[in-house]
Design an enzyme around this catalytic site. Structure first.
Site, PDB file in Angstrom:
ATOM      1  N   ASP A 235       0.910  -1.463  -0.399  1.00  0.00           N
ATOM      2  CA  ASP A 235      -0.398   0.858  -0.352  1.00  0.00           C
ATOM      3  C   ASP A 235       0.946   1.090  -0.206  1.00  0.00           C
ATOM      4  O   ASP A 235       1.630   1.532   1.149  1.00  0.00           O
ATOM      5  CB  ASP A 235      -0.760   0.132   1.100  1.00  0.00           C
ATOM      6  CG  ASP A 235      -2.038   1.226   0.975  1.00  0.00           C
ATOM      7  OD1 ASP A 235      -1.950   2.098   0.555  1.00  0.00           O
ATOM      8  OD2 ASP A 235      -2.966   1.266   2.062  1.00  0.00           O
TER       9      ASP A 235
ATOM     10  N   ASP B  72      -3.545   2.203  -5.649  1.00  0.00           N
ATOM     11  CA  ASP B  72      -1.828   2.559  -4.967  1.00  0.00           C
ATOM     12  C   ASP B  72      -2.360   1.387  -3.601  1.00  0.00           C
ATOM     13  O   ASP B  72      -1.565   1.637  -2.216  1.00  0.00           O
ATOM     14  CB  ASP B  72      -2.686   3.580  -3.564  1.00  0.00           C
ATOM     15  CG  ASP B  72      -3.580   4.148  -3.230  1.00  0.00           C
ATOM     16  OD1 ASP B  72      -4.649   2.418  -3.361  1.00  0.00           O
ATOM     17  OD2 ASP B  72      -4.170   4.815  -2.233  1.00  0.00           O
ATOM     18  N   GLU B  73      -3.030  -0.232  -3.940  1.00  0.00           N
ATOM     19  CA  GLU B  73      -3.311  -1.220  -3.160  1.00  0.00           C
ATOM     20  C   GLU B  73      -2.791  -2.138  -4.632  1.00  0.00           C
ATOM     21  O   GLU B  73      -3.957  -2.638  -4.997  1.00  0.00           O
ATOM     22  CB  GLU B  73      -4.349  -0.401  -2.408  1.00  0.00           C
ATOM     23  CG  GLU B  73      -4.148  -1.458  -1.082  1.00  0.00           C
ATOM     24  CD  GLU B  73      -5.059  -1.170  -0.294  1.00  0.00           C
ATOM     25  OE1 GLU B  73      -5.995  -0.220   0.125  1.00  0.00           O
ATOM     26  OE2 GLU B  73      -6.498  -2.433  -0.269  1.00  0.00           O
TER      27      GLU B  73
END
Lengths: 367, 407
Positions: free
Chosen positions: B9, B104-105
């Site tokens: 993350d 973002d993950e």
């Protein structure tokens, strides 16, 4: 009016005219059938204002006159009557007494003089076509007319062109054009008019089973009349300009393949089963050895089939909505087939050397 | 083969990218999001801003009260997407399987036993090559990897093994578990269940009676067991755009202009993914927050801006209700891939031109990174409302959030 008719001929006549009658109408009288005495017989007429059907049945006339009965109800009743003579007599207030043996039904009717007049089509210009030829021509084209909701009303009909020695029918819905010509002995001026596809289907239906009696087609500026063995079908013409389909016919083809129509049709029909969901196309790859048919749908599976054929010209890789391909193939089923192409994203043609003067042009899907 | 699962993350992703690219912003509270006067919300905030209590999804006006000195940026979605692609490339190098959760993950599956080692490698490569902080949670399934990642933040790595569930997981509140939203949490609280430990001590049957099918799943989660596989290829089920108006709209013409704008956005995304939609849905929220959705399914799938817009507009005309409107959304669903357009000999200049316009608009947009061409009708809207950017959520069937960007 007071007449006697046989149940069987009355039922036959009612079945014929019932096809154009709307089940409901803002003009209630249009749901009725006009029964009138005419030259020693009884004449039945029904209309939806766009088209009208008329037929004549034998009758014993006791008293001349006319009556209008609600067609659906009347036909339901006649269907259930014993096969014997029936008397129809007009009473007060448009009521009609239907009598047989010891029974009498009284049905409320409409005022006969309010019934729309059967379209009066001058029998001046006309052409005669053998019934089987007419059926063949209609069945080869009518399916490619646009649906009745199409914005372009000219496409919702069948274009009929009468020229010296030739009768031509054509349909087009933007994606395909079906066109067929047959010889006639018509020697007059050239005319063309557009008949609603629905009416043409009715003409084909009424023409089947009349043997070799030619069907007479009369036309005016805005109407057409089909005289099918004394059954008359009149219709308004579609008042619009049919697209100039002649200019869409390619001058030359770059790919041409001779195929067995049965084999090719069956293969395409099978291949069309798979892409039913989602993407709906089948792909045809024409090469020297024949045509490879493929289709796929990620949720269903994949198809690969080869059909042998003789190629002239360039190989071709082209995709179709299978429905539009199959419609044209059906017409030449059982005859040798020629598939002609002009490129992967341009028009293709289906025809048969044994089914002369017919062609089916169809546009592919864009790659 | 068994895998270790990593959840990687990127920390305060949008803010970190901005701080990386602008040294002046380093060590400052940075907030990326919509402007407060446009009812914007916080999209991402740097850890310096978090220290003041600013959080993601918080209304910008509230964030500004908490941290008036923060640097507020509108953000550059195109840049973030590009950086996200670079990060994904690094993950992919180590991954046996990869699930992209959001911009973002991502979950990364690596051979069993190598989780810690691979996690460190990924972290150092992202730091060295892209100068970005990334936190990594290491475990044997998605659930524990996610929990571990939460513990690793910011900019750390943490391993959570099944043997540590009792010690680490159990003291946590039930809301920590995936799928426990406010509703489920309330039902559990009502039953006196607040911690995962309490949940773990319930019987699965009891939980089933209370929560339905999700009950037994939650019971397994409480024991650190999670059978969910990595979703390596996410199928896009729908594409949607919506907008909450800066002020409630009273003029239907302005809503219609907004629908044109949203349709352009939806059309662009469909075309980008090579998709066609059979169903177009209009979403409307009124000033009292009541919300309706109305759909129309078409005979032929579509993906041009104008066809989507015409359906959306027709739905609006039929179902517009009483003004004022607070939100409008357009969704395309029932998607098909590999659709080929039927050629039509009668298609006049209109249809051909429409396709050309869509294509040209797409090209310009790719070149400039934002929509350049708009339908004339959208000039009704204030300048600031004419830029809509797609949200990061692409969850199936969800209407993704949409930010109003200042121009």
């Amino acid at each position: 009016m007071n007449i006697q008719v046989a149940q069987s001929s009355l039922l036959w006549g009612l079945n014929i005219v019932s096809r154009v009658v709307p089940s409901s109408s803002p003009m209630p009288i249009l749901t009725g059938v006009l029964i009138e005495t005419w030259k020693g017989a009884a004449r039945l007429t029904a209309t939806d204002l766009e088209s009208a059907v008329q037929c004549t049945i034998p009758a014993r006339i006791m008293q001349e006159g006319a009556a209008v009965l609600p067609l659906k109800l009347f036909a339901e009743l006649v269907r259930r009557l014993p096969p014997q003579d029936i008397t129809l007599s007009l009473r007060e207030n448009e009521m009609v007494a239907i009598t047989w043996e010891k029974a009498q039904y009284n049905l409320n009717g409409f005022k006969p003089d309010e019934f729309p007049k059967m379209m009066m089509v001058e029998r001046e210009r006309g052409v005669e076509v053998p019934a089987d030829t007419l059926i063949e021509m209609i069945k080869s084209t009518v399916y490619a007319a646009a649906s009745s909701e199409d914005r372009n009303i000219s496409l919702t009909g069948v274009l009929v062109q009468v020229k010296q020695g030739k009768l031509t029918m054509a349909t087009c819905d933007g994606i395909r054009i079906a066109c067929i010509s047959r010889d006639t002995d018509y020697g007059g001026q050239s005319y063309e008019f557009i008949v609603p596809a629905k009416v043409m289907q009715e003409v084909a239906r009424l023409s089947s089973g009349v043997d070799d009696t030619p069907v007479k087609i009369f036309f005016t500026e805005n109407q057409v009349l089909f005289d099918i063995n004394s059954v008359l079908l009149a219709s308004r013409l579609i008042d619009a300009k049919f697209p100039d389909y002649q200019q869409i016919i390619p001058n030359r083809y770059y790919t041409s393949m001779a195929l067995d129509s049965n084999e090719f049709f069956s293969a395409c029909e099978r291949a069309a089963l798979v892409p039913r969901e989602g993407a709906n196309y089948i792909r045809l790859q024409f090469s020297a050895s024949g045509v490879v048919i493929t289709s796929a749908a990620s949720s269903v599976g994949t198809v690969y089939e080869e059909v042998p054929g003789v190629l002239t010209g360039e190989p071709l890789d082209i995709s179709f909505n299978p429905r539009f391909l199959l419609d044209g193939l059906k017409v030449v089923l059982g005859k040798p087939l020629v598939f002609d192409g002009t490129g992967p994203s341009s028009i293709a043609c289906i025809s048969s050397p044994e089914f002369r003067d017919f062609f089916y042009l169809v546009l592919p899907l864009r790659r | 083969m068994e895998y270790d699962i990593l959840l990687c993350d990127l920390d305060a992703f949008f803010a970190s990218v901005e701080q990386r690219d602008n040294p002046e912003l380093r060590d400052k509270p940075v907030i990326v999001g919509g402007r407060p006067e446009h009812r914007g919300v916080v999209s991402t905030c740097s850890y310096q801003a978090r220290a003041f209590g600013v959080r993601s999804a918080m209304p910008m006006s509230q964030a500004m009260r908490l941290c008036p000195q923060a640097v507020v940026l509108a953000g550059d979605m195109r840049k973030y997407q590009e950086v996200s692609r670079q990060v994904t490339k690094i993950y992919a190098h180590y991954a046996c399987a990869l699930e992209i959760v959001s911009i973002d993950e991502a979950y990364v599956a690596v051979p069993r036993g190598l989780g810690q080692e691979m996690g460190c490698l990924i972290r150092s490569r992202v730091r060295n090559e892209l100068q970005l902080p990334v936190s990594v949670g290491v475990s044997v399934n998605k659930l524990l990897a996610k929990i571990a990642c939460g513990l690793a933040k910011p900019d750390g790595i943490r391993c959570l093994l099944p043997g540590q569930v009792e010690e680490v997981l159990w003291p946590m509140p039930v809301e920590t578990l995936p799928g426990v939203g406010p509703n489920t949490a309330k039902r559990l609280h009502d039953a006196g269940i607040r911690t995962i430990s309490q949940l773990a001590q319930c019987s699965p049957d009891h939980l089933q009676a209370k929560l339905g099918k999700f009950g037994p799943v939650l019971y397994m989660y409480a024991h650190g067991i999670d059978e969910r596989p990595l979703e390596t290829e996410r199928e896009v089920k729908s594409v949607s755009e919506e907008i909450t108006f800066p002020e409630d709209k009273h003029d239907p013409a302005e809503v219609i202009a907004t629908l044109a704008l949203l349709s352009e956005e939806v059309g662009f995304r469909l075309r980008k993914h090579g998709l066609w939609a059979k169903t177009v849905t209009l979403k409307l929220r009124f000033s009292d927050f009541s919300t309706i959705t109305r759909s129309k399914t078409l005979s032929e799938p579509v993906n041009t801006d104008s066809t989507i817009y015409h359906v959306a507009r027709q739905l609006f005309v039929e179902h517009k209700g009483r003004p004022p409107w607070r939100l409008a959304g357009v969704q395309a669903s029932n998607l098909v891939r590999d659709h080929l357009n039927q050629l039509n000999m009668l298609h006049g200049p209109d249809e051909v031109r429409e396709e050309r316009i869509s294509r040209a608009a797409d090209e310009l947009r790719k070149k400039y990174g934002r929509p350049v061409l708009h339908r004339a009708g959208t000039v009704l809207l204030a300048k600031g409302e004419r830029f809509v950017s797609g949200g990061k959520s692409k969850k199936p069937d969800g209407l993704s959030p949409c930010h109003v960007k200042p121009s």
